[in-house]
Structure formats: structure tokens, C-alpha cells
Design a protein around this motif. Sequence first.
Motif, mmCIF file in Angstrom:
data_model
loop_
_atom_site.group_PDB
_atom_site.id
_atom_site.type_symbol
_atom_site.label_atom_id
_atom_site.label_comp_id
_atom_site.label_asym_id
_atom_site.label_seq_id
_atom_site.Cartn_x
_atom_site.Cartn_y
_atom_site.Cartn_z
ATOM 1 N N THR A 15 -9.061 86.494 -8.912
ATOM 2 C CA THR A 15 -7.596 86.590 -8.882
ATOM 3 C C THR A 15 -7.126 87.140 -7.542
ATOM 4 O OG1 THR A 15 -7.567 87.011 -11.260
ATOM 5 C CG2 THR A 15 -5.582 87.622 -10.049
ATOM 6 N N ILE A 81 -2.191 94.517 -11.182
ATOM 7 C CA ILE A 81 -2.856 93.665 -12.176
ATOM 8 C C ILE A 81 -4.111 94.383 -12.677
ATOM 9 C CG2 ILE A 81 -4.022 91.457 -12.561
ATOM 10 C CD1 ILE A 81 -2.205 90.239 -10.425
ATOM 11 N N ALA A 83 -7.527 94.144 -14.381
ATOM 12 C CA ALA A 83 -8.525 93.109 -14.714
ATOM 13 C C ALA A 83 -9.887 93.760 -14.949
ATOM 14 C CB ALA A 83 -8.598 92.080 -13.587
ATOM 15 N N LYS A 119 -4.221 91.608 -17.299
ATOM 16 C CA LYS A 119 -4.886 90.307 -17.243
ATOM 17 C C LYS A 119 -6.149 90.322 -18.096
ATOM 18 C CE LYS A 119 -4.551 87.386 -13.717
ATOM 19 N NZ LYS A 119 -4.187 86.210 -14.529
ATOM 20 N N SER A 148 2.013 90.849 -19.972
ATOM 21 C CA SER A 148 0.686 90.327 -20.297
ATOM 22 C C SER A 148 0.519 88.972 -19.607
ATOM 23 C CB SER A 148 0.576 90.141 -21.825
ATOM 24 O OG SER A 148 -0.562 89.376 -22.134
ATOM 25 N N ASN A 149 -0.612 88.799 -18.938
ATOM 26 C CA ASN A 149 -0.854 87.541 -18.206
ATOM 27 C C ASN A 149 -2.338 87.199 -18.359
ATOM 28 O OD1 ASN A 149 -1.255 86.864 -14.679
ATOM 29 N ND2 ASN A 149 -0.664 85.411 -16.254
ATOM 30 N N GLU A 151 -6.057 85.598 -18.690
ATOM 31 C CA GLU A 151 -6.759 84.738 -17.737
ATOM 32 C C GLU A 151 -7.593 83.697 -18.474
ATOM 33 O OE1 GLU A 151 -6.560 84.523 -14.338
ATOM 34 O OE2 GLU A 151 -7.681 82.748 -14.941
ATOM 35 N N THR A 162 -8.490 79.102 -10.899
ATOM 36 C CA THR A 162 -7.405 80.032 -10.565
ATOM 37 C C THR A 162 -6.363 79.355 -9.684
ATOM 38 O OG1 THR A 162 -9.044 81.797 -10.653
ATOM 39 C CG2 THR A 162 -6.927 82.368 -9.712
ATOM 40 N N TYR A 185 3.350 83.519 -8.827
ATOM 41 C CA TYR A 185 2.500 82.331 -8.998
ATOM 42 C C TYR A 185 3.135 81.046 -8.469
ATOM 43 C CZ TYR A 185 -0.785 84.858 -12.045
ATOM 44 O OH TYR A 185 -1.737 85.714 -12.548
ATOM 45 N N LYS A 204 -4.662 84.223 -25.821
ATOM 46 C CA LYS A 204 -5.990 84.238 -25.204
ATOM 47 C C LYS A 204 -7.094 84.194 -26.274
ATOM 48 C CE LYS A 204 -9.381 84.751 -22.451
ATOM 49 N NZ LYS A 204 -9.852 83.669 -21.609
#
Length: 442
Positions: A15, A81, A83, A119, A148-149, A151, A162, A185, A204
Motif C-alpha cells: 500500500t 492507515i 495495516a 486497512k 474502514s478500507n 484490502e 493495488t 485513491y 472483507k
Amino acid sequence: MKISVLGTGYVGLSTGVCLAEIGHFVTCIDINQHKIGQLCQGKSPIYEPFLENLLLKNADEGRLKFTSSYLNGLEGTDIIILAVGTPQSEDGSADLSYIMKCAKDIAPHLTDGVTVVIKSTVPVGTNELVEKIIMSHCNNDITINMASNPEFLRQGSAINDTLHPDRIIIGANSKKVADKIEEMYLPLKAPIIKTSIRSAELIKYASNAFLATKISYINQIANLCEMVGADVNDIALGMGTDKRIGLSFLQAGIGYGGSCFPKDVKALHLTAEKHGIQFSLLKETMRINDEQQELLVKKAKKRFGSLKSKKIALFGLSFKPNTDDMREAPSIKIVRLLSNEGANVVAYDPVATHNAREVLGNMISYANSPEEAILDADAVFIVTDWDEFKHLNITNILKKMRCPIIFDGRNCLDESMLHLLEIGEYYPVGRPSVIFSNQKSD
Ligand SMILES: NC(=O)c1ccc[n+]([C@@H]2O[C@H](COP(=O)([O-])OP(=O)(O)OC[C@H]3O[C@@H](n4cnc5c(N)ncnc54)[C@H](O)[C@@H]3O)[C@@H](O)[C@H]2O)c1
């Protein structure tokens, strides 16, 4: 935009590198100082095609930095972010300790109005929990925005996934926050789906559990094919060309592994149970997968009677091709089963040997090439469908073995190669076996 990414694992690093590539100024933060040391020297701690080249390019052009200091890494940032890993706890639920520690540790460094994006794959309600932790540990009277994003990248094609995602899910409770993440994005020109935070969190798990179920489904069809004399590749093609079904995730084999599917299916099953839903479909998905990982050993036992002192050459150790990741790799279970049977295992993997040694130690020997692994072998198990194995001259391989037998757990060999089989026995999954009639006896 100025972006900070916490965690430089498969997701965080991919990312961070890709956000820098599309023009943002990114700082990647990790508590693992060894990793940060490697990254600062332009070296990727993980094997992922194209990652290291993009890392070097963006670091050289001044858009990508690495640090283990929250103070430096979070200074003046617009978006943070998270991750970090969310591995499986002993009871099968998602272990949120890394994400909660992260929330606590970043809190004192946050400034008013910053957006914190999760993420990592986290159960429904985690964003609310993280917000509470941050608010109770931040120094000043600040407001933060949560989002919330999730992956969807796949290891082995993380950079491409990506930079060219099928869709981007943005879960936020206000349009302003969702728009800010969409802006981040924008250069990707990918379809954006905006939802509530809770829906994004669940999307997800729902996606991964569905894909895992599709794999278990085709694997059960493969087992049926073996009983009735059908060919699972034909079945998959016939099913998959129906647009409603699709061809992906219909490759029969020895089951799924990796850091996501096993833990995400279990976590979703538990979440459902906690809320009074008996999601028994997922229980079956897991049971079928567990059994499927035993398939090659069962077939070999049936063929040889006993595996005691047999030399088995394993082709592939990583959970899938194009990665060095050994987390939940089917090879681990296969090695344990073979060891219990008293077999001697020699394994070859193009990139995962280093990580495999950490998991399997000296339970097995490691070869530097497929040719070295098969010397005097009684059988080959193809465990990971690396391209390298698909292009092997299979008759040459068989000629060099003590006993020319291949158990192919990934259906790597195509029809045309099988017709060329001059000696030996070939046992794929869900497809007719090919047995050359004048083979050497074992
Ligand atoms: N690997 C995949 O293919 C994939 C795909 C989609 C989603 N996910 C999800 O993304 C998340 C990350 O997965 P991954 O495979 O990249 O994990 P990973 O284990 O490869 O990396 C996690 C990194 O986070 C770092 N870390 C831990 N605590 C930290 C902290 N407090 N501050 C900074 N860094 C910290 C660790 O040192 C490690 O480098 C998980 O929730 C996973 O389920 C993974």
C-alpha cells in the motif's frame, strides 16, 4: 497528500509503495527495526514481484520514507492507515492486540482532524473500539475521523492488485471522510463503493469466506470426479464459463492456506456464532479444506502401502506461487503427515526455503533445484503451482527417480505434456491418472 502507513508487511508495504507511486508522500512505520533497517537500504523484507523496484524508485524520488518512530512518522500527516497484522487467536477469533496497541501508541501523536483508516482485516465493531482507545489516550482535546478500507490484494500479485483494484471499499460514517479517502485513491481510477463502517468491515470477511467456500466446493467436486471417472478441469470450464459462476477459484487441488483464508473463515464463523447464527456452511468449508490437505499423503499410502523410509520430493513450500509466505501453507501439514509415516522429505521451493526453515527446521532436507530434490526419490509431490514446475520436462524428471511417480496436488501439468509421458505414473486431483504401462517397478 501526506500519508502514514503503520505496518510494513505484505499489505502495509504494498500500500505504501503504491500510494507513493501515484504521487503521495508516504511514510511507512513499523516497530520491527530490522525490517525498517532493510527498507531504508532499499531492500524489501518480503518477496513480491515488482515491489523492490517500485520501492527504490519512489524512495529515490523522495516520496517514500521508512521509520520506526511514531513521532517522526506521524508528523503533519493527513491520513493514517493501519495495516498491522490481525492473526488468529487460540479460539479462532481475530487477535486484535496489535491493532489495539497501535491505537494506544499513535494516540499521543495525533493532531486535530486527522483521518485514521483501518486497512487490516478486523471484525465488525473494531473501528469503534479503536476510536475509543485513541480518544482515551490522546493528549489534547482533538477530534479524529475513523474509516474502514479493507484490502483485497493477493500475495504474489500485490502490486498489480493495488494499482488496479477491481473496486475500493470505503466505509465511513460521514460523506466528508469518505470523500477524503476517495481523493487519495483518485489517480487509480478504480470503482469506489462507499458504505457504512460496519458494512465495510464485514465485506472483507464475506468475500474471503465466499472464495474459500468456492475452493472447497470445487475440491469436493474433484473428489467426486475421481470416483465417477470425470475430469474436474472440464467441469470447472463448463461451470466457470457461466458468467454467474466465473472461472476464478475453480482450480481443484490440495486446498487453501495462507495468512488470510484460514483465519478469516474461522473468524467469520465465530462472529456469526456470537450473534446466534449457525453458519454451518463455513464449518464444512473448513472441514473439506482440512481433509483436502491430506489428499496426497493418502494417495501415496494407497499406492505404496507404507511410506516408511520412502524418499518424497516436495515441489513447492510456500502457500501459493510468487510468494515466500509460509503462513498456513498446506506443505506444513503434508510434511508433518509424511514425517509421522516415517518418510524422508526433500523439498525445493524457488523462494520460500528461508522462511520454510524457520517453520519446518530440520524435519526435512532442502534442495537447490528440482533435479537435486528428485535424485533417488520414490515420488514427487507437487504442492505449490510455481510456473517453474509447469514447464519442467516431466519425462526427464521421471527418468531420474528411483520410482517414477508424481502426485500433483495442483494439477500443474497440462494434457499435451501427459500425452508425452514415456514412463511412470501421474496422479492429479480430480482428473484421470496416467499410468505408463512399462514403468520401473518400485
Ligand atoms: N497478506 C495478505 O494477502 C492480506 C490481504 C488482505 C488483507 N490482509 C490483512 O491485512 C493485515 C496485515 O496483513 P499482512 O499480511 O500485511 O501482515 P504482516 O504480518 O505481513 O505484517 C504486519 C506488520 O505490522 C507490523 N506491526 C505490528 N505492530 C505494529 C505497530 N504497533 N506499529 C507498526 N507496525 C506494527 C509488524 O512488525 C509487521 O511488519 C491483516 O489484518 C491481514 O488479515 C492481508
